[in-house]
Design a protein around this motif. Structure first.
Motif, PDB file in Angstrom:
ATOM      1  N   GLY A   1       0.816  -1.201   0.000  1.00  0.00           N
ATOM      2  CA  GLY A   1       0.000   0.000   0.000  1.00  0.00           C
ATOM      3  C   GLY A   1       0.856   1.259   0.000  1.00  0.00           C
ATOM      4  O   GLY A   1       1.807   1.372   0.764  1.00  0.00           O
ATOM      5  N   ILE A   2       0.512   2.192  -0.850  1.00  0.00           N
ATOM      6  CA  ILE A   2       1.262   3.440  -0.982  1.00  0.00           C
ATOM      7  C   ILE A   2       0.317   4.583  -0.638  1.00  0.00           C
ATOM      8  O   ILE A   2      -0.767   4.703  -1.226  1.00  0.00           O
ATOM      9  N   GLN A   3       0.736   5.418   0.310  1.00  0.00           N
ATOM     10  CA  GLN A   3      -0.089   6.552   0.725  1.00  0.00           C
ATOM     11  C   GLN A   3       0.321   7.790  -0.058  1.00  0.00           C
ATOM     12  O   GLN A   3       1.488   8.178  -0.081  1.00  0.00           O
ATOM     13  N   PHE A   4      -0.667   8.411  -0.701  1.00  0.00           N
ATOM     14  CA  PHE A   4      -0.440   9.616  -1.486  1.00  0.00           C
ATOM     15  C   PHE A   4      -1.707  10.464  -1.410  1.00  0.00           C
ATOM     16  O   PHE A   4      -2.804   9.983  -1.726  1.00  0.00           O
ATOM     17  N   LEU A   5      -1.566  11.703  -0.959  1.00  0.00           N
ATOM     18  CA  LEU A   5      -2.694  12.618  -0.784  1.00  0.00           C
ATOM     19  C   LEU A   5      -3.742  12.017   0.152  1.00  0.00           C
ATOM     20  O   LEU A   5      -4.957  12.093  -0.097  1.00  0.00           O
ATOM     21  N   ASP A   6      -3.273  11.420   1.236  1.00  0.00           N
ATOM     22  CA  ASP A   6      -4.135  10.807   2.262  1.00  0.00           C
ATOM     23  C   ASP A   6      -5.012   9.706   1.697  1.00  0.00           C
ATOM     24  O   ASP A   6      -6.068   9.382   2.258  1.00  0.00           O
ATOM     25  N   HIS A   7      -4.627   9.097   0.592  1.00  0.00           N
ATOM     26  CA  HIS A   7      -5.306   7.941   0.020  1.00  0.00           C
ATOM     27  C   HIS A   7      -4.302   6.792  -0.087  1.00  0.00           C
ATOM     28  O   HIS A   7      -3.105   7.017  -0.340  1.00  0.00           O
ATOM     29  N   ILE A   8      -4.790   5.567   0.103  1.00  0.00           N
ATOM     30  CA  ILE A   8      -3.953   4.374   0.042  1.00  0.00           C
ATOM     31  C   ILE A   8      -4.180   3.697  -1.303  1.00  0.00           C
ATOM     32  O   ILE A   8      -5.328   3.362  -1.663  1.00  0.00           O
ATOM     33  N   ILE A   9      -3.091   3.484  -2.044  1.00  0.00           N
ATOM     34  CA  ILE A   9      -3.133   2.799  -3.334  1.00  0.00           C
ATOM     35  C   ILE A   9      -2.684   1.364  -3.110  1.00  0.00           C
ATOM     36  O   ILE A   9      -1.547   1.115  -2.693  1.00  0.00           O
ATOM     37  N   CYS A  10      -3.552   0.427  -3.354  1.00  0.00           N
ATOM     38  CA  CYS A  10      -3.242  -0.985  -3.157  1.00  0.00           C
ATOM     39  C   CYS A  10      -3.963  -1.792  -4.240  1.00  0.00           C
ATOM     40  O   CYS A  10      -4.582  -1.235  -5.149  1.00  0.00           O
ATOM     41  N   ARG A  11      -3.882  -3.125  -4.137  1.00  0.00           N
ATOM     42  CA  ARG A  11      -4.514  -3.982  -5.133  1.00  0.00           C
ATOM     43  C   ARG A  11      -5.169  -5.175  -4.445  1.00  0.00           C
ATOM     44  O   ARG A  11      -4.829  -5.544  -3.325  1.00  0.00           O
ATOM     45  N   ARG A  12      -6.119  -5.748  -5.157  1.00  0.00           N
ATOM     46  CA  ARG A  12      -6.791  -6.956  -4.709  1.00  0.00           C
ATOM     47  C   ARG A  12      -6.874  -7.936  -5.869  1.00  0.00           C
ATOM     48  O   ARG A  12      -7.126  -7.533  -7.015  1.00  0.00           O
TER      49      ARG A  12
ATOM     50  N   VAL B   1      -8.190   2.412  -4.550  1.00  0.00           N
ATOM     51  CA  VAL B   1      -7.788   3.712  -4.006  1.00  0.00           C
ATOM     52  C   VAL B   1      -8.740   4.018  -2.857  1.00  0.00           C
ATOM     53  O   VAL B   1      -9.900   4.362  -3.077  1.00  0.00           O
ATOM     54  N   THR B   2      -8.248   3.860  -1.644  1.00  0.00           N
ATOM     55  CA  THR B   2      -9.077   4.038  -0.452  1.00  0.00           C
ATOM     56  C   THR B   2      -8.534   5.186   0.390  1.00  0.00           C
ATOM     57  O   THR B   2      -7.341   5.501   0.348  1.00  0.00           O
ATOM     58  N   ALA B   3      -9.418   5.797   1.157  1.00  0.00           N
ATOM     59  CA  ALA B   3      -9.015   6.860   2.080  1.00  0.00           C
ATOM     60  C   ALA B   3      -8.334   6.245   3.296  1.00  0.00           C
ATOM     61  O   ALA B   3      -8.734   5.181   3.783  1.00  0.00           O
ATOM     62  N   SER B   4      -7.308   6.916   3.788  1.00  0.00           N
ATOM     63  CA  SER B   4      -6.564   6.443   4.953  1.00  0.00           C
ATOM     64  C   SER B   4      -7.338   6.803   6.217  1.00  0.00           C
ATOM     65  O   SER B   4      -7.389   7.975   6.616  1.00  0.00           O
ATOM     66  N   LEU B   5      -7.929   5.807   6.861  1.00  0.00           N
ATOM     67  CA  LEU B   5      -8.687   6.051   8.082  1.00  0.00           C
ATOM     68  C   LEU B   5      -7.769   6.435   9.236  1.00  0.00           C
ATOM     69  O   LEU B   5      -8.132   7.271  10.076  1.00  0.00           O
ATOM     70  N   GLN B   6      -6.575   5.834   9.299  1.00  0.00           N
ATOM     71  CA  GLN B   6      -5.632   6.185  10.361  1.00  0.00           C
ATOM     72  C   GLN B   6      -5.179   7.640  10.251  1.00  0.00           C
ATOM     73  O   GLN B   6      -5.050   8.334  11.256  1.00  0.00           O
ATOM     74  N   GLN B   7      -4.954   8.102   9.027  1.00  0.00           N
ATOM     75  CA  GLN B   7      -4.587   9.505   8.843  1.00  0.00           C
ATOM     76  C   GLN B   7      -5.732  10.427   9.235  1.00  0.00           C
ATOM     77  O   GLN B   7      -5.516  11.502   9.810  1.00  0.00           O
ATOM     78  N   CYS B   8      -6.957  10.009   8.960  1.00  0.00           N
ATOM     79  CA  CYS B   8      -8.119  10.804   9.365  1.00  0.00           C
ATOM     80  C   CYS B   8      -8.203  10.893  10.885  1.00  0.00           C
ATOM     81  O   CYS B   8      -8.501  11.964  11.441  1.00  0.00           O
ATOM     82  N   ILE B   9      -7.921   9.799  11.583  1.00  0.00           N
ATOM     83  CA  ILE B   9      -7.939   9.814  13.053  1.00  0.00           C
ATOM     84  C   ILE B   9      -6.839  10.731  13.584  1.00  0.00           C
ATOM     85  O   ILE B   9      -7.046  11.480  14.554  1.00  0.00           O
ATOM     86  N   ARG B  10      -5.672  10.693  12.961  1.00  0.00           N
ATOM     87  CA  ARG B  10      -4.571  11.571  13.409  1.00  0.00           C
ATOM     88  C   ARG B  10      -4.949  13.039  13.245  1.00  0.00           C
ATOM     89  O   ARG B  10      -4.635  13.870  14.109  1.00  0.00           O
ATOM     90  N   GLN B  11      -5.598  13.363  12.154  1.00  0.00           N
ATOM     91  CA  GLN B  11      -5.999  14.758  11.948  1.00  0.00           C
ATOM     92  C   GLN B  11      -7.043  15.183  12.984  1.00  0.00           C
ATOM     93  O   GLN B  11      -6.967  16.295  13.532  1.00  0.00           O
ATOM     94  N   PHE B  12      -8.001  14.317  13.282  1.00  0.00           N
ATOM     95  CA  PHE B  12      -8.987  14.636  14.315  1.00  0.00           C
ATOM     96  C   PHE B  12      -8.324  14.776  15.683  1.00  0.00           C
ATOM     97  O   PHE B  12      -8.705  15.644  16.483  1.00  0.00           O
TER      98      PHE B  12
END
Length: 667
Positions: free
Chosen positions: A435-446, A473-484
């Motif tokens: 997973g690669i984090q870019f612009l608070d989004h995680i780029i991964c594959r399934r 391309v998913t939003a980083s929930l951990q980054q959202c928690i850190r910002q809050f």
């Protein structure tokens, strides 16, 4: 000699170019620049500014855009002083600066005659190379709400104005003019791979481009060259500007702005800082009559949610709003370098399922670009690149050794071109599985196994089980928690607990709900293209709703959130009031009389109310709407275009005549 005669004699002998140190007003400072020198004639004809307002400034800027995009990219603009001397552009720059400073865009016919004369003096100072950046003691043009030129001010306020790091009003006007002239020249030369600080491009276009073009890559190289925003060599900037501009007056104006230093406030000792902090905590801000209101709480909160890639904005000397353009001019060399490397790196394979012969094959389903079917061992070697500000992302389809070699070449290029020394920590190589984090989004594959249906020979429909990878391309929930947590909305990390929204303590229930609804709407739009949009927006709504419930429990003397939800419902739309104040009128009566605002419930209280991810297909060769319209307009202005259309029409007419003739002969 009497005292009065002595003062008159002194006022004649003092040089007008040097203001007195004991002066406590800036009223006389702007007028010093208008005084004539001893060798100049006494009577000079003042030019009427209304006679110079001949053209529409939007038409002037549009003509420069058309000229830039219709010319080849290697064409040099030798003379831009003609646009710099257009008084209509200066009036438009003044209007835009007023909109930035005061929040209102003044109409052109509402600008006073004295302001037009001041703008004319500023234009003449710039075109005659007599303008000085950050000269706050000789302001030719002032803000409409600036009264320092007509009122006596204290020494403390005068010192604060001189030591302030904020740019002057007239500096912003000059920056607006420079931006209107330089932006169309370089926008036609910029790479399509850059998306920051450019009109029509933003972080959403980056995320959509990654979803559309970065499927099938195994290794990702994430780079950080944002150090170029802090320090940049003047010779490098001027050398790159001279590739497109040869106007010495414009280049000299940019060079002087780059070299100008912004005065910072003098450092204070710790005791004075502590005393000022205590005083600031008790003092309330009172706005003046015409002072613009600050940004609302929901907007400030959303700006604090900005991802790391968007927090750094370049600022060089007194360049101000021109600084991001200069940064893009420099990093455009890196973009073109990577575009050349993409072409050199491409090696097609006939056994590949997507890119068999060309980079732009894209033979997979364009409506589902994030799905890549798997095939044999032989794969096409391919690479792609995208940049947002000082951060870039490179996707590589090939072995890890290729990524290491690309990183080495980028380090050498930045060292030679910008004098920027990068290490491996600034250029990380990561596999798609991590997973690669870019612009608070995680780029991964399934890995998925979809059912593929196709029509075989004879019209028979065949269904087969396929296998492939799906780019997610998913939003980083951990980054959202850190910002809050940083904004003190929650505490804890693994199981965050919401905290009361104390900044809204003295606001009404209707105002608090309205502010938080605007924040949630903006957050839902920010995560618009995330696969887990419902999940992350639902978490944001839970935090905001719980934070408001705790605030209301403390304000209305309720013991818990449960009692708040019981009275005000789940979305906090019902009115709350203190139990001790039984004599207060009912909310329905106050609402009917228009004494209170209607309370709107907090949005997204249920998962079914949250919008899903937007999977609208994004074109591979996407360009902003204004660029596509501009190129269509240039095409229609070219006479050759109509000649080609006429030839095509003649060919179709001849073909139709032959078909009809053959049918007549057969008949």
């Amino acid at each position: 000699m009497s005292k009065r005669n002595f003062i008159k004699h002194l006022s004649r002998t003092v040089s007008p170019a040097v203001p007195r140190a004991s002066s406590r007003s800036l009223a006389s400072l702007p007028t010093l620049t208008h005084q004539s020198s001893p060798g100049a004639p006494q009577s000079q004809a003042v030019q009427d500014p209304y006679s110079l307002l001949k053209e529409d400034p939007v038409d002037l800027v549009s003509s420069l855009w058309v000229k830039s995009f219709s010319s080849p990219t290697n064409v040099v603009f030798p003379n831009l002083t003609g646009f710099l001397a257009k008084f209509d552009l200066w009036v438009l720059a003044y209007q835009r600066t007023c909109a930035h400073a005061t929040g209102t865009f003044p109409p052109r016919n509402a600008i006073h005659f004295g302001t037009l004369l001041s703008l004319l003096s500023l234009r003449n100072a710039v075109t005659r190379s007599k303008f000085k950046w950050n000269d706050k003691t000789h302001q030719l043009v002032r803000s409409p709400y600036d009264r320092t030129g007509t009122r006596v001010i204290s020494k403390t306020k005068l010192k604060a104005i001189l030591e302030s790091s904020e740019p002057g009003f007239q500096d912003r006007v000059v920056q607006e003019v420079l931006l209107m002239i330089l932006e169309p020249v370089f926008e036609a030369r910029f790479s399509v791979k850059s998306h920051a600080f450019r009109p029509g491009r933003n972080a959403h276009t980056v995320i959509r481009t990654i979803r559309s073009n970065f499927a099938g890559y195994l290794w990702f190289l994430k780079g950080d060259v944002s150090e170029i925003f802090n320090s940049l060599d003047l010779n490098v900037v001027m050398g790159l500007l001279e590739k497109a501009i040869k106007d010495r007056r414009v280049l000299g104006l940019i060079k002087s702005a780059f070299r100008a230093t912004v005065r910072n406030q003098t450092p204070r000792d710790d005791s004075e800082k502590l005393r000022k902090k205590k005083k600031k905590g008790t003092k309330k801000k009172i706005l003046h009559e015409n002072e613009p209101k600050p940004d609302p709480f929901w907007l400030r909160t959303f700006f604090d949610f900005a991802p790391e890639e968007a927090t750094k904005v370049p600022d060089y000397g007194c360049c101000g709003i021109v600084s991001p353009l200069l940064a893009n001019v420099c990093l455009n060399e890196l973009d073109h370098f990577m575009e050349q490397k993409i072409v050199e790196f491409f090696k097609p394979s006939q056994f590949d399922s997507i890119w068999k012969s060309s980079i732009d094959d894209g033979c997979h389903n364009p409506s589902w670009p994030e799905f890549v079917p798997s095939s044999g061992k032989e794969k096409t070697r391919k690479m792609d690149y995208i940049r947002y500000g000082g951060h870039f992302l490179i996707g590589i389809r090939g072995p890890r050794d290729d990524a290491v070699q690309i990183r080495k070449e980028i380090i050498e290029f930045c060292d030679v071109q910008f004098g920027l020394r990068l290490d491996n920590l600034k250029l990380e190589i990561e596999h798609i599985s991590r997973g690669i984090q870019f612009l608070d989004h995680i780029i991964c594959r399934r890995v998925i196994h979809p059912t593929l249906r196709y029509t075989a020979s004879g019209g028979k429909i065949v269904s087969e089980k396929g296998v492939g990878t799906l780019l997610s391309v998913t939003a980083s929930l951990q980054q959202c928690i850190r910002q809050f947590r940083r904004l003190k909305f929650v505490k804890g990390d693994k199981d965050p607990e919401p905290l009361p929204c104390t900044p809204m303590l003295y606001s009404s229930q209707a105002h608090s709900n309205a502010q938080m609804n605007k924040f949630l709407e903006t957050m839902a739009d920010w995560y618009r293209y995330a696969d887990n949009r419902k999940k992350v927006v639902g978490f944001c709504a839970y935090v905001i709703r719980s934070s408001l419930a705790k605030l209301y429990a403390a304000r209305y003397r309720l013991k818990s959130r449960a009692k708040v939800y019981k009275i005000a419902s789940r979305n906090l739309s019902r009115p709350l009031r203190e139990s001790t104040n039984n004599s207060a009128p009912e909310y329905s009566d106050l609402l009917r009389m228009g004494l209170v605002d209607a309370i709107e419930g907090v949005q997204f209280s249920h998962m079914s109310l949250i919008p899903s991810c937007d999977y609208t297909p994004f074109p591979r060769n996407w360009v902003p709407y204004h660029e596509s319209v501009l190129r269509e307009y240039i095409k229609l202005e070219d006479p050759k275009f109509f000649c080609v259309i006429e030839l095509m029409y003649e060919d179709k007419r001849i073909t139709l005549f032959l078909v009809l003739a053959q049918g007549y002969v057969a008949y």
